[in-house]
Write an enzyme that holds these catalytic residues in place. Sequence first.
Site, PDB file in Angstrom:
ATOM      1  N   GLY A   1       0.839  -1.193   0.000  1.00 50.71           N
ATOM      2  CA  GLY A   1       0.000   0.000   0.000  1.00 50.71           C
ATOM      3  C   GLY A   1       0.872   1.240   0.000  1.00 50.71           C
ATOM      4  O   GLY A   1       2.020   1.199   0.440  1.00 50.71           O
TER       5      GLY A   1
ATOM      6  N   CYS B   1       6.150  -0.129   7.013  1.00 55.14           N
ATOM      7  CA  CYS B   1       5.732   0.993   6.168  1.00 55.14           C
ATOM      8  C   CYS B   1       6.922   1.404   5.321  1.00 55.14           C
ATOM      9  O   CYS B   1       8.042   1.476   5.822  1.00 55.14           O
ATOM     10  CB  CYS B   1       5.289   2.151   7.061  1.00 55.14           C
ATOM     11  N   LEU B   2       6.689   1.674   4.045  1.00 59.24           N
ATOM     12  CA  LEU B   2       7.787   2.073   3.157  1.00 59.24           C
ATOM     13  C   LEU B   2       8.430   3.381   3.614  1.00 59.24           C
ATOM     14  O   LEU B   2       9.572   3.660   3.271  1.00 59.24           O
ATOM     15  CB  LEU B   2       7.278   2.194   1.715  1.00 59.24           C
TER      16      LEU B   2
ATOM     17  N   HIS C   1      -4.307   1.622   7.661  1.00 58.90           N
ATOM     18  CA  HIS C   1      -2.937   2.156   7.669  1.00 58.90           C
ATOM     19  C   HIS C   1      -2.780   3.275   6.628  1.00 58.90           C
ATOM     20  O   HIS C   1      -2.252   4.350   6.928  1.00 58.90           O
ATOM     21  CB  HIS C   1      -1.965   0.998   7.382  1.00 58.90           C
ATOM     22  N   GLU C   2      -3.264   3.030   5.405  1.00 56.79           N
ATOM     23  CA  GLU C   2      -3.077   4.027   4.331  1.00 56.79           C
ATOM     24  C   GLU C   2      -3.929   5.277   4.567  1.00 56.79           C
ATOM     25  O   GLU C   2      -3.472   6.394   4.302  1.00 56.79           O
ATOM     26  CB  GLU C   2      -3.395   3.417   2.962  1.00 56.79           C
TER      27      GLU C   2
ATOM     28  N   HIS D   1      -2.304   7.666   6.878  1.00 58.45           N
ATOM     29  CA  HIS D   1      -1.274   8.522   6.248  1.00 58.45           C
ATOM     30  C   HIS D   1      -1.873   9.851   5.776  1.00 58.45           C
ATOM     31  O   HIS D   1      -1.189  10.877   5.776  1.00 58.45           O
ATOM     32  CB  HIS D   1      -0.682   7.825   5.013  1.00 58.45           C
TER      33      HIS D   1
HETATM   34 CO    CO Z   1       2.689   3.324   5.482  1.00 50.38          CO
END
Ligand code: CO
Length: 159
Positions: free
Chosen positions: A47, A92-93, A134-135, A138
């Site tokens: 994601g 998370c990226l 989660h997304e 953000h």
């Molecule tokens: Co993330």
Amino acid sequence: MALRQIREVGDELLRKRSREVEVVDDKIRELLQDMYETMKAAKDGVGLAAPQIGVLKRLIVIDLSEEGDKIYKLVNPVIVKSKGEQVCREGCLSVPGLLGDVTRPKEVWVEALDEFGKKIKIKASDMLAVVLSHEIDHLDGILFIDKATEIFDDKEEEE
Ligand code: CO
């Protein structure tokens, strides 16, 4: 189409609230495609949210297709209802090297626009509910490390 640089924790932009998209046009579709390609180019990316590539717009992409789900490119996603709880170990990226245990809803109902501006509703459970939650966090400047009850070095995890 282009790969974008992923912003990492410490970058103030990740902490800002993203703005609603008013018109879903070619520029938005191109941005969603760039987000998708950037996510797929990263290891373990399932994601990505627009602020992670430095764009404060309410856009997310998700691809859990290895697990049999489909690709989501969502504009202005909102969790309208949630139910239950589950604890998931997340990464998370934008937070490389760390994992954390986060309590998320077991099920979520999300309303959004698709990449053509059409209203859609998604009822999600398990992993897809975690990733949506989660997304969407953000988009409000929230990272999983804010919610995690425990945080681990991801190298320890592999041992
Ligand atoms: Co993330």
